[in-house]
Enzyme design. Sequence first.
Site, PDB file in Angstrom:
ATOM      1  N   TRP A 140     -47.846 -19.614  18.832  1.00  0.00           N
ATOM      2  CA  TRP A 140     -47.402 -20.906  19.378  1.00  0.00           C
ATOM      3  C   TRP A 140     -48.563 -21.651  20.041  1.00  0.00           C
ATOM      4  O   TRP A 140     -48.372 -22.711  20.602  1.00  0.00           O
ATOM      5  CB  TRP A 140     -46.282 -20.695  20.400  1.00  0.00           C
ATOM      6  CG  TRP A 140     -46.715 -19.982  21.668  1.00  0.00           C
ATOM      7  CD1 TRP A 140     -47.720 -19.071  21.783  1.00  0.00           C
ATOM      8  CD2 TRP A 140     -46.175 -20.146  22.975  1.00  0.00           C
ATOM      9  NE1 TRP A 140     -47.828 -18.628  23.076  1.00  0.00           N
ATOM     10  CE2 TRP A 140     -46.883 -19.272  23.836  1.00  0.00           C
ATOM     11  CE3 TRP A 140     -45.158 -20.920  23.513  1.00  0.00           C
ATOM     12  CZ2 TRP A 140     -46.607 -19.162  25.200  1.00  0.00           C
ATOM     13  CZ3 TRP A 140     -44.880 -20.809  24.863  1.00  0.00           C
ATOM     14  CH2 TRP A 140     -45.592 -19.938  25.695  1.00  0.00           C
ATOM     15  N   ASP A 141     -49.779 -21.057  19.963  1.00  0.00           N
ATOM     16  CA  ASP A 141     -50.904 -21.583  20.745  1.00  0.00           C
ATOM     17  C   ASP A 141     -51.290 -23.024  20.412  1.00  0.00           C
ATOM     18  O   ASP A 141     -51.949 -23.690  21.207  1.00  0.00           O
ATOM     19  CB  ASP A 141     -52.135 -20.670  20.587  1.00  0.00           C
ATOM     20  CG  ASP A 141     -51.857 -19.239  20.993  1.00  0.00           C
ATOM     21  OD1 ASP A 141     -50.851 -18.688  20.514  1.00  0.00           O
ATOM     22  OD2 ASP A 141     -52.629 -18.670  21.769  1.00  0.00           O
TER      23      ASP A 141
ATOM     24  N   GLU B 119     -44.197 -11.374  27.199  1.00  0.00           N
ATOM     25  CA  GLU B 119     -44.062 -10.267  26.250  1.00  0.00           C
ATOM     26  C   GLU B 119     -43.844  -8.911  26.921  1.00  0.00           C
ATOM     27  O   GLU B 119     -43.681  -7.918  26.226  1.00  0.00           O
ATOM     28  CB  GLU B 119     -45.305 -10.212  25.357  1.00  0.00           C
ATOM     29  CG  GLU B 119     -45.482 -11.496  24.579  1.00  0.00           C
ATOM     30  CD  GLU B 119     -46.527 -11.389  23.485  1.00  0.00           C
ATOM     31  OE1 GLU B 119     -47.572 -10.777  23.747  1.00  0.00           O
ATOM     32  OE2 GLU B 119     -46.288 -11.928  22.397  1.00  0.00           O
TER      33      GLU B 119
ATOM     34  N   LYS C  53     -45.890 -10.810  32.216  1.00  0.00           N
ATOM     35  CA  LYS C  53     -47.243 -10.895  31.660  1.00  0.00           C
ATOM     36  C   LYS C  53     -47.809 -12.294  31.872  1.00  0.00           C
ATOM     37  O   LYS C  53     -48.974 -12.487  32.163  1.00  0.00           O
ATOM     38  CB  LYS C  53     -47.162 -10.613  30.154  1.00  0.00           C
ATOM     39  CG  LYS C  53     -48.466 -10.787  29.411  1.00  0.00           C
ATOM     40  CD  LYS C  53     -48.284 -10.558  27.917  1.00  0.00           C
ATOM     41  CE  LYS C  53     -49.618 -10.595  27.180  1.00  0.00           C
ATOM     42  NZ  LYS C  53     -49.466 -10.473  25.734  1.00  0.00           N
ATOM     43  N   GLN C  54     -46.946 -13.295  31.679  1.00  0.00           N
ATOM     44  CA  GLN C  54     -47.444 -14.668  31.655  1.00  0.00           C
ATOM     45  C   GLN C  54     -46.319 -15.619  32.034  1.00  0.00           C
ATOM     46  O   GLN C  54     -45.151 -15.237  32.093  1.00  0.00           O
ATOM     47  CB  GLN C  54     -47.952 -14.996  30.264  1.00  0.00           C
ATOM     48  CG  GLN C  54     -46.869 -14.992  29.200  1.00  0.00           C
ATOM     49  CD  GLN C  54     -47.435 -14.875  27.809  1.00  0.00           C
ATOM     50  OE1 GLN C  54     -47.444 -13.789  27.247  1.00  0.00           O
ATOM     51  NE2 GLN C  54     -47.907 -15.967  27.245  1.00  0.00           N
TER      52      GLN C  54
HETATM   53  C1  BGC Z   1     -49.678 -14.050  24.357  1.00  0.00           C
HETATM   54  C2  BGC Z   1     -49.014 -15.085  23.460  1.00  0.00           C
HETATM   55  C3  BGC Z   1     -50.076 -15.773  22.625  1.00  0.00           C
HETATM   56  C4  BGC Z   1     -50.869 -14.738  21.848  1.00  0.00           C
HETATM   57  C5  BGC Z   1     -51.958 -15.352  21.045  1.00  0.00           C
HETATM   58  C6  BGC Z   1     -50.491 -13.093  23.512  1.00  0.00           C
HETATM   59  O1  BGC Z   1     -51.177 -12.224  24.347  1.00  0.00           O
HETATM   60  O2  BGC Z   1     -48.703 -13.318  25.050  1.00  0.00           O
HETATM   61  O3  BGC Z   1     -48.323 -16.026  24.253  1.00  0.00           O
HETATM   62  O4  BGC Z   1     -49.481 -16.652  21.730  1.00  0.00           O
HETATM   63  O5  BGC Z   1     -51.441 -13.836  22.774  1.00  0.00           O
HETATM   64  O6  BGC Z   1     -52.845 -16.063  21.840  1.00  0.00           O
END
Ligand code: BGC
Length: 807
Positions: A352-353, A491, A611-612
């Site tokens: 989704w970046d 995640e 995590k985020q």
């Molecule tokens: C993140 C995702 C991201 C992916 C690629 C993962 O570590 O949790 O949100 O899209 O990395 O950058």
Amino acid sequence: MSRWLLVYDGYDPDSEGVREALCTLGNGYFATRGAQPEATADGVHYPGTYVAGCYDRLTSDVAGRTVVNEDLVNAPNWLPLTLRIGDGPWLGPADLASPSALLSYRQELDLRRGVLTRLLRFTDAAGRVTRMAQRRIVSMEDPHLAALETTIVPENWSGDLEIRSALDGRVSNSGVARYRLLNGAHLVPGGEGENGAEAVWLSCRTATSGVEIALAARTRVDAAAKRTTREERGWISQDLLVEAEEGVPVTVEKVAALFTSRDRAIEEPAKAARTRVDRAAGFDGLLERHTLAWGRLWRRCRLSVDGEDVQRVLNLHMFHLLQTVSEHTVDLDVGVPARGLHGEAYRGHIFWDELFVLPFLTLRFPEIARSLLLYRSRRLPEARWAAREAGRRGAMYPWQSGGDGREETQWLHLNPRSGRWLPDHSHLQRHVGLAVALNVWRFYEATGDAEFLAEYGAEMLLEIARFFAGLATYSRGLDRYEIRGVMGPDEYHDGYPGREEPGLDNNAYTNVLAVWVLCRALDVLAVLPGDRRDELVERLGLAREEIARMEDVSRTMAIPFHDGVLSQFEGYADLDELDWDGYRRRYGDIRRLDRILEAEGDSPNRYKASKQADVLMLFHLLSREELDDVLTRLGHVPAPDLMERTIAYYLPRTCHGSTLSSLVHAWLMARVDGEEAWHLFLESLDSDIGDSQHGTTAEGVHLGAMAGTVNLVQRCHAGVTTQGTVLHLAPRLPAGIGRLRLGLRYRGNWGVDLSLSQDRLRVALHPGVASPIEVACGAETVTIEPGAAWETPLANGRLPEQPAGGR
Ligand code: BGC
């Protein structure tokens, strides 16, 4: 160091991987890591070359299971160039790793011109001292060309100097240690041979996707040379023997061309590569055109701040972004790989970046942004198929996408800390489709490109909305719709403790954004010209009841709350608190808390530990008004301090295991606490240049975080957002930035210049701009004519009447 130079003094094997990634040169068609030309993959060095969109799928046996993985292919290496003195050994990385042999070493990446320079002096066992200067480009002018110029000066010796220039097709995908159990042998050798007196060529084919990749290289030396060609299957070299004289420089010039069978306007890749090197100018000629091309790009990326260090990192981030996606990408069918074309982490997949990348591109290079959206549009049939397989209508975009748009997320992943292979449920991140829909809408708002919307955007938006309307199930108990069994962006939570099947219920991020997307889908039906709308509705077979359901779900979706904040998901409130201090004391860096807990036999699913940014992403993506509208539509009364409370709640419960996390937090903190926000902004600038995730940058840059920092300056510090047909400005200029200048392209208008200082905001339109633009700033909306400028006072970098929260 200047604003445009990344400099490394001395050679350090431990940081070589990071340097290789950060010194990658590319042009949006292909990129080559900044590896030493004399190195092969040996655990310290990893000379990778990646062609945008060139994927291949292989089967491997791991942990007793057969898994299939698609990789962005490590293409044949065009770089190899080494030398030997007399009949001594060929110069290799080991010679340069020895401090007694290496007298000096410096690498400089010139971001303005896209040139990587390497300067070194070394001595051999016989005490012969040699100086070498190397310059390298991957042409931004001709996307198929790259060049390496090497100047060798024998400082205290004369005699035979032999130079070996090769093409190496015997490379594999082995750049990421934890993937090494997976099959990485993607290249099948094709052929190789000479091409006239000065050049050689080599071709190979990817194992299952059958893409032909061909390289040709022309090597010239400015001295009389005896030339010998050697070839083995998958490898070819030319050795050039010259008589070197003490103090007299010998210059070797290697020009390489790369083509694949995916290219247009060619007969056959090897032939195209051979012809292109034949016709190519010398290094200086190529450099001149390349520099001009970079100059044109930088003119479209005007963004300057006072602080030299901040500016350098912002330049580095824009540089790598433009090397991954550029004007040369427009004609290709490619998306935004999360780790750039800079390494093999995440196998070159697309997540989704692009959510973080498109806002920067849309206001400067709308044609590139459009082509990245078309990558998604072409994969609509695959997303429809995935939805159908899941028993739904509409389009279900994959969490990880690659060649054909099927789900590429792995089913198992390795925890290097415990050595265990674990089930991976991250494909349950259905929210990726919402990001695609949001990108479509934001692109339309910023460009006013109604044709794109009618031709491609509307269909994607409607199909995604359709999928989410169907994914939502009605709960009699709640008298609301719910979305069950998904994962949010965080995640570290993929299920409930004690519940067998993975997935979470009512992830607030997914549910709120789904409502927003449903509303935009309804808007699309209203804004499309009647005949186009009727055609589309007919083509999609979109029944009146389905539209009614979209409306219904958008008014009655369940959103969980607890303690006056949005809950990350249903049941989040019941999880345990993590002993953050204890874990920090014990482990120091706890960003990969998931691995730590799993190795202890525990799971992050048990804790209020993310995590985020997950819920908080909503405040990042939607303006305060947009979020309030969604919540009000759903019958909630959003508290005026909802955002501040939610940030205060989740920030201490987040360990920033993704580089995207500190970035989003920096953004949000700017709305509540300038000091803390500045600190987080500097931290996110450090993500790659400081390898803040310890070792991950070597495997590829974090493109989302890179673009996100630039986006933060644009959208948060300058406060630029696009909504409807108005350019909104709500600056929050941190004192640390000093003056900020930005050049934008808005709704087809080139030449919108913003300049901000702590006490002033100025918007100026170039005289050549086609039409006036409307700018909303605080309570005021003004129309600025071409050639005119408008100014307003700021107090401490903000509009005087701007509320603490703002947009
Ligand atoms: C993140 C995702 C991201 C992916 C690629 C993962 O570590 O949790 O949100 O899209 O990395 O950058």
